[in-house]
Write a protein that holds these residues in place. Structure first.
Motif, PDB file in Angstrom:
ATOM      1  N   TRP A 118       4.124   9.804   1.944  1.00 20.62           N
ATOM      2  CA  TRP A 118       4.940   8.828   2.610  1.00 20.62           C
ATOM      3  C   TRP A 118       6.464   9.059   2.775  1.00 20.62           C
ATOM      4  O   TRP A 118       7.234   7.946   3.278  1.00 20.62           O
ATOM      5  CB  TRP A 118       4.833   7.454   1.776  1.00 20.62           C
ATOM      6  N   LYS A 119       6.823  10.239   2.624  1.00 16.34           N
ATOM      7  CA  LYS A 119       8.341  10.587   2.946  1.00 16.34           C
ATOM      8  C   LYS A 119       9.010  10.110   4.385  1.00 16.34           C
ATOM      9  O   LYS A 119       7.929  10.225   5.166  1.00 16.34           O
ATOM     10  CB  LYS A 119       8.496  11.993   2.640  1.00 16.34           C
ATOM     11  N   GLY A 120       9.937   9.657   4.395  1.00 10.78           N
ATOM     12  CA  GLY A 120      10.385   9.105   5.797  1.00 10.78           C
ATOM     13  C   GLY A 120      10.165   7.618   6.211  1.00 10.78           C
ATOM     14  O   GLY A 120      10.179   7.312   7.208  1.00 10.78           O
ATOM     15  N   THR A 121       9.523   6.947   5.502  1.00  7.72           N
ATOM     16  CA  THR A 121       8.852   5.510   5.585  1.00  7.72           C
ATOM     17  C   THR A 121      10.117   4.669   4.660  1.00  7.72           C
ATOM     18  O   THR A 121       9.642   3.296   4.639  1.00  7.72           O
ATOM     19  CB  THR A 121       7.575   5.321   5.489  1.00  7.72           C
ATOM     20  N   GLU A 122      10.865   5.230   4.124  1.00  7.92           N
ATOM     21  CA  GLU A 122      11.747   4.278   3.021  1.00  7.92           C
ATOM     22  C   GLU A 122      12.216   2.976   3.616  1.00  7.92           C
ATOM     23  O   GLU A 122      12.636   2.084   3.222  1.00  7.92           O
ATOM     24  CB  GLU A 122      12.919   5.090   2.367  1.00  7.92           C
ATOM     25  N   ASN A 123      12.448   3.056   5.004  1.00  8.75           N
ATOM     26  CA  ASN A 123      13.086   1.999   5.706  1.00  8.75           C
ATOM     27  C   ASN A 123      12.012   0.919   6.487  1.00  8.75           C
ATOM     28  O   ASN A 123      12.511  -0.204   7.074  1.00  8.75           O
ATOM     29  CB  ASN A 123      13.846   2.366   6.966  1.00  8.75           C
ATOM     30  N   TRP A 124      10.826   0.907   5.935  1.00 14.17           N
ATOM     31  CA  TRP A 124       9.834   0.104   6.285  1.00 14.17           C
ATOM     32  C   TRP A 124      10.043  -1.320   5.998  1.00 14.17           C
ATOM     33  O   TRP A 124       9.496  -2.150   6.731  1.00 14.17           O
ATOM     34  CB  TRP A 124       8.272   0.729   5.960  1.00 14.17           C
ATOM     35  N   ASP A 125      10.456  -1.675   4.877  1.00 17.11           N
ATOM     36  CA  ASP A 125      10.864  -3.091   4.456  1.00 17.11           C
ATOM     37  C   ASP A 125      11.485  -3.782   5.417  1.00 17.11           C
ATOM     38  O   ASP A 125      10.939  -4.540   5.820  1.00 17.11           O
ATOM     39  CB  ASP A 125      11.413  -3.251   3.107  1.00 17.11           C
ATOM     40  N   ALA A 126      12.603  -3.095   6.084  1.00 17.86           N
ATOM     41  CA  ALA A 126      13.315  -3.749   7.051  1.00 17.86           C
ATOM     42  C   ALA A 126      12.579  -3.821   8.324  1.00 17.86           C
ATOM     43  O   ALA A 126      12.683  -4.598   9.241  1.00 17.86           O
ATOM     44  CB  ALA A 126      14.698  -3.182   7.294  1.00 17.86           C
ATOM     45  N   LEU A 127      12.070  -2.389   8.881  1.00 22.08           N
ATOM     46  CA  LEU A 127      11.362  -2.227   9.913  1.00 22.08           C
ATOM     47  C   LEU A 127      10.188  -3.118  10.280  1.00 22.08           C
ATOM     48  O   LEU A 127      10.203  -3.953  11.218  1.00 22.08           O
ATOM     49  CB  LEU A 127      10.937  -0.793  10.227  1.00 22.08           C
ATOM     50  N   LEU A 128       9.337  -3.164   9.367  1.00 26.90           N
ATOM     51  CA  LEU A 128       8.240  -4.229   9.603  1.00 26.90           C
ATOM     52  C   LEU A 128       8.780  -5.594   9.472  1.00 26.90           C
ATOM     53  O   LEU A 128       7.989  -6.549  10.201  1.00 26.90           O
ATOM     54  CB  LEU A 128       7.280  -3.800   8.381  1.00 26.90           C
ATOM     55  N   ALA A 129       9.557  -5.978   8.471  1.00 24.23           N
ATOM     56  CA  ALA A 129      10.344  -7.400   8.936  1.00 24.23           C
ATOM     57  C   ALA A 129      10.815  -7.683  10.228  1.00 24.23           C
ATOM     58  O   ALA A 129      10.475  -8.582  10.862  1.00 24.23           O
ATOM     59  CB  ALA A 129      11.459  -7.669   7.893  1.00 24.23           C
ATOM     60  N   GLU A 130      11.442  -6.929  10.801  1.00 29.07           N
ATOM     61  CA  GLU A 130      11.868  -6.778  12.084  1.00 29.07           C
ATOM     62  C   GLU A 130      10.927  -7.076  13.152  1.00 29.07           C
ATOM     63  O   GLU A 130      10.794  -7.881  14.276  1.00 29.07           O
ATOM     64  CB  GLU A 130      12.873  -5.604  12.847  1.00 29.07           C
ATOM     65  N   ARG A 131       9.740  -6.190  13.162  1.00 29.40           N
ATOM     66  CA  ARG A 131       8.617  -6.222  13.923  1.00 29.40           C
ATOM     67  C   ARG A 131       7.925  -7.590  13.718  1.00 29.40           C
ATOM     68  O   ARG A 131       7.423  -8.135  14.626  1.00 29.40           O
ATOM     69  CB  ARG A 131       7.663  -5.275  13.666  1.00 29.40           C
ATOM     70  N   ALA A 132       7.836  -8.394  12.702  1.00 27.20           N
ATOM     71  CA  ALA A 132       7.090  -9.498  12.443  1.00 27.20           C
ATOM     72  C   ALA A 132       7.942 -10.525  13.050  1.00 27.20           C
ATOM     73  O   ALA A 132       7.403 -11.555  13.681  1.00 27.20           O
ATOM     74  CB  ALA A 132       7.192  -9.507  10.722  1.00 27.20           C
ATOM     75  N   GLU A 133       9.367 -10.323  13.071  1.00 27.12           N
ATOM     76  CA  GLU A 133      10.089 -11.425  13.893  1.00 27.12           C
ATOM     77  C   GLU A 133       9.705 -11.456  15.350  1.00 27.12           C
ATOM     78  O   GLU A 133       9.524 -12.300  15.972  1.00 27.12           O
ATOM     79  CB  GLU A 133      11.401 -11.096  13.604  1.00 27.12           C
ATOM     80  N   MET A 134       9.761 -10.042  15.780  1.00 27.10           N
ATOM     81  CA  MET A 134       9.296  -9.843  17.174  1.00 27.10           C
ATOM     82  C   MET A 134       7.959 -10.546  17.395  1.00 27.10           C
ATOM     83  O   MET A 134       7.713 -11.484  18.554  1.00 27.10           O
ATOM     84  CB  MET A 134       9.136  -8.569  17.550  1.00 27.10           C
ATOM     85  N   MET A 165       0.977  -1.279   0.028  1.00 24.30           N
ATOM     86  CA  MET A 165      -0.033   0.034   0.082  1.00 24.30           C
ATOM     87  C   MET A 165       0.791   1.175  -0.127  1.00 24.30           C
ATOM     88  O   MET A 165       0.510   2.224  -0.745  1.00 24.30           O
ATOM     89  CB  MET A 165      -0.831   0.228   1.284  1.00 24.30           C
ATOM     90  N   ARG A 166       1.891   1.417   0.815  1.00 18.93           N
ATOM     91  CA  ARG A 166       2.852   2.401   0.935  1.00 18.93           C
ATOM     92  C   ARG A 166       3.486   2.608  -0.360  1.00 18.93           C
ATOM     93  O   ARG A 166       3.673   3.737  -0.976  1.00 18.93           O
ATOM     94  CB  ARG A 166       3.940   2.061   1.963  1.00 18.93           C
ATOM     95  N   LYS A 167       3.852   1.526  -1.108  1.00 19.86           N
ATOM     96  CA  LYS A 167       4.649   1.760  -2.486  1.00 19.86           C
ATOM     97  C   LYS A 167       3.881   2.039  -3.618  1.00 19.86           C
ATOM     98  O   LYS A 167       4.231   2.295  -4.571  1.00 19.86           O
ATOM     99  CB  LYS A 167       5.504   0.644  -2.677  1.00 19.86           C
ATOM    100  N   CYS A 168       2.767   1.545  -3.494  1.00 17.61           N
ATOM    101  CA  CYS A 168       1.619   1.657  -4.616  1.00 17.61           C
ATOM    102  C   CYS A 168       1.630   3.205  -5.221  1.00 17.61           C
ATOM    103  O   CYS A 168       1.566   4.002  -4.505  1.00 17.61           O
ATOM    104  CB  CYS A 168       0.142   1.325  -4.246  1.00 17.61           C
TER     105      CYS A 168
END
Length: 249
Positions: A215-231, A92-95
């Motif tokens: 959505w400026k400032g969310t460019e790191n969300w691929d990594a961030l949300l993957a970390e959160r999923a692991e948590m 959704m963010r990248k669309c």
């Protein structure tokens, strides 16, 4: 009626609808289809604007599928499950197109994350919201960035801590999750299609550039949300969570 994700195009608006017979809860296969449908709609030239909606009347989305959460037995499958919501939010963010949310009823957990990840969200008066994750021993880790971005850390914290309460549609509108609230689903649908068709007549290049600005400032969300999923994947295996989830069998 079986679960589905569908895409229909009317007047250059792509209507993406998801459904699951268990209050629109989201198992992995539905999340995967939803992610791919958003990606496909984003690259379809005949679609100028996207509407995200769910089937049924009084529940927009009940969040993660409890049956699937209960079945998780290792960290790898745990992370994989929670990546489902992460991948949809990132799609959704990248669309490149604006996504309008149409929330016709109650929404819980991951469903609140979906509503928050839309670019503009309209709701009916029945669309109260709840973040119940803490009460079952996990937390709204994956959706937190999207929810905090939309309603602020204070409101997100309040909902997370008061995990067994449905917050009113007025609260959601006041905090900025919903732009407008309507008395009936019929009024909601008219407003959604009117707005979507109006936006579909605007310059798509301008919309694409504005979406990047939003959505400026969310460019790191691929990594961030993957970390959160692991948590979340680790916590869902905890004794506390396993015992709590037995009540939902």
């Amino acid at each position: 009626m079986e679960a589905y994700v569908s895409l229909t195009i009317t007047n250059n608006v792509g209507y993406i609808e998801f459904y699951h017979p268990n209050r629109n809860s989201m198992p992995s296969d539905v999340l995967l289809k939803l992610e791919q449908t958003i990606i496909d709609a984003g690259s379809n030239d005949s679609i100028k604007v996207i509407v995200l909606k769910s089937g049924g009347n009084r529940t927009f989305c009940a969040g993660a599928s409890f049956n699937e959460v209960i079945a998780i037995d290792n960290e790898v499958s745990g992370k994989q499950f929670f990546l489902g919501f992460a991948n949809v939010i990132n799609a959704m963010r990248k669309c490149p197109k604006l996504i309008i949310g149409r929330v016709q009823g109650k929404t819980v957990g991951g469903g609140v994350g979906l509503a928050a990840a839309t670019d503009y969200c309209l709701a009916s008066k029945f669309a109260s919201i709840r973040l119940s994750e803490l009460s079952i021993g996990i937390g709204p880790f994956v959706i937190e960035p999207a929810v905090s971005r939309k309603i602020g850390v204070n409101a997100m914290s309040q909902m997370t801590i008061d995990a067994e309460t449905f917050f009113s549609v007025q609260f959601a509108k006041e905090k900025g999750l919903y732009a407008e609230v309507f008395e009936t689903t019929e009024e909601l649908d008219i407003a959604v299609s009117d707005l979507a068709e109006k936006l579909a007549s605007y310059n798509p290049e301008a919309i694409n550039e504005m979406k990047k600005v939003f959505w400026k400032g969310t460019e790191n969300w691929d990594a961030l949300l993957a970390e959160r999923a692991e948590m979340s994947g680790k916590l869902v295996l905890s004794k506390f969570t396993k015992n709590t989830l037995k009540r939902f069998r």
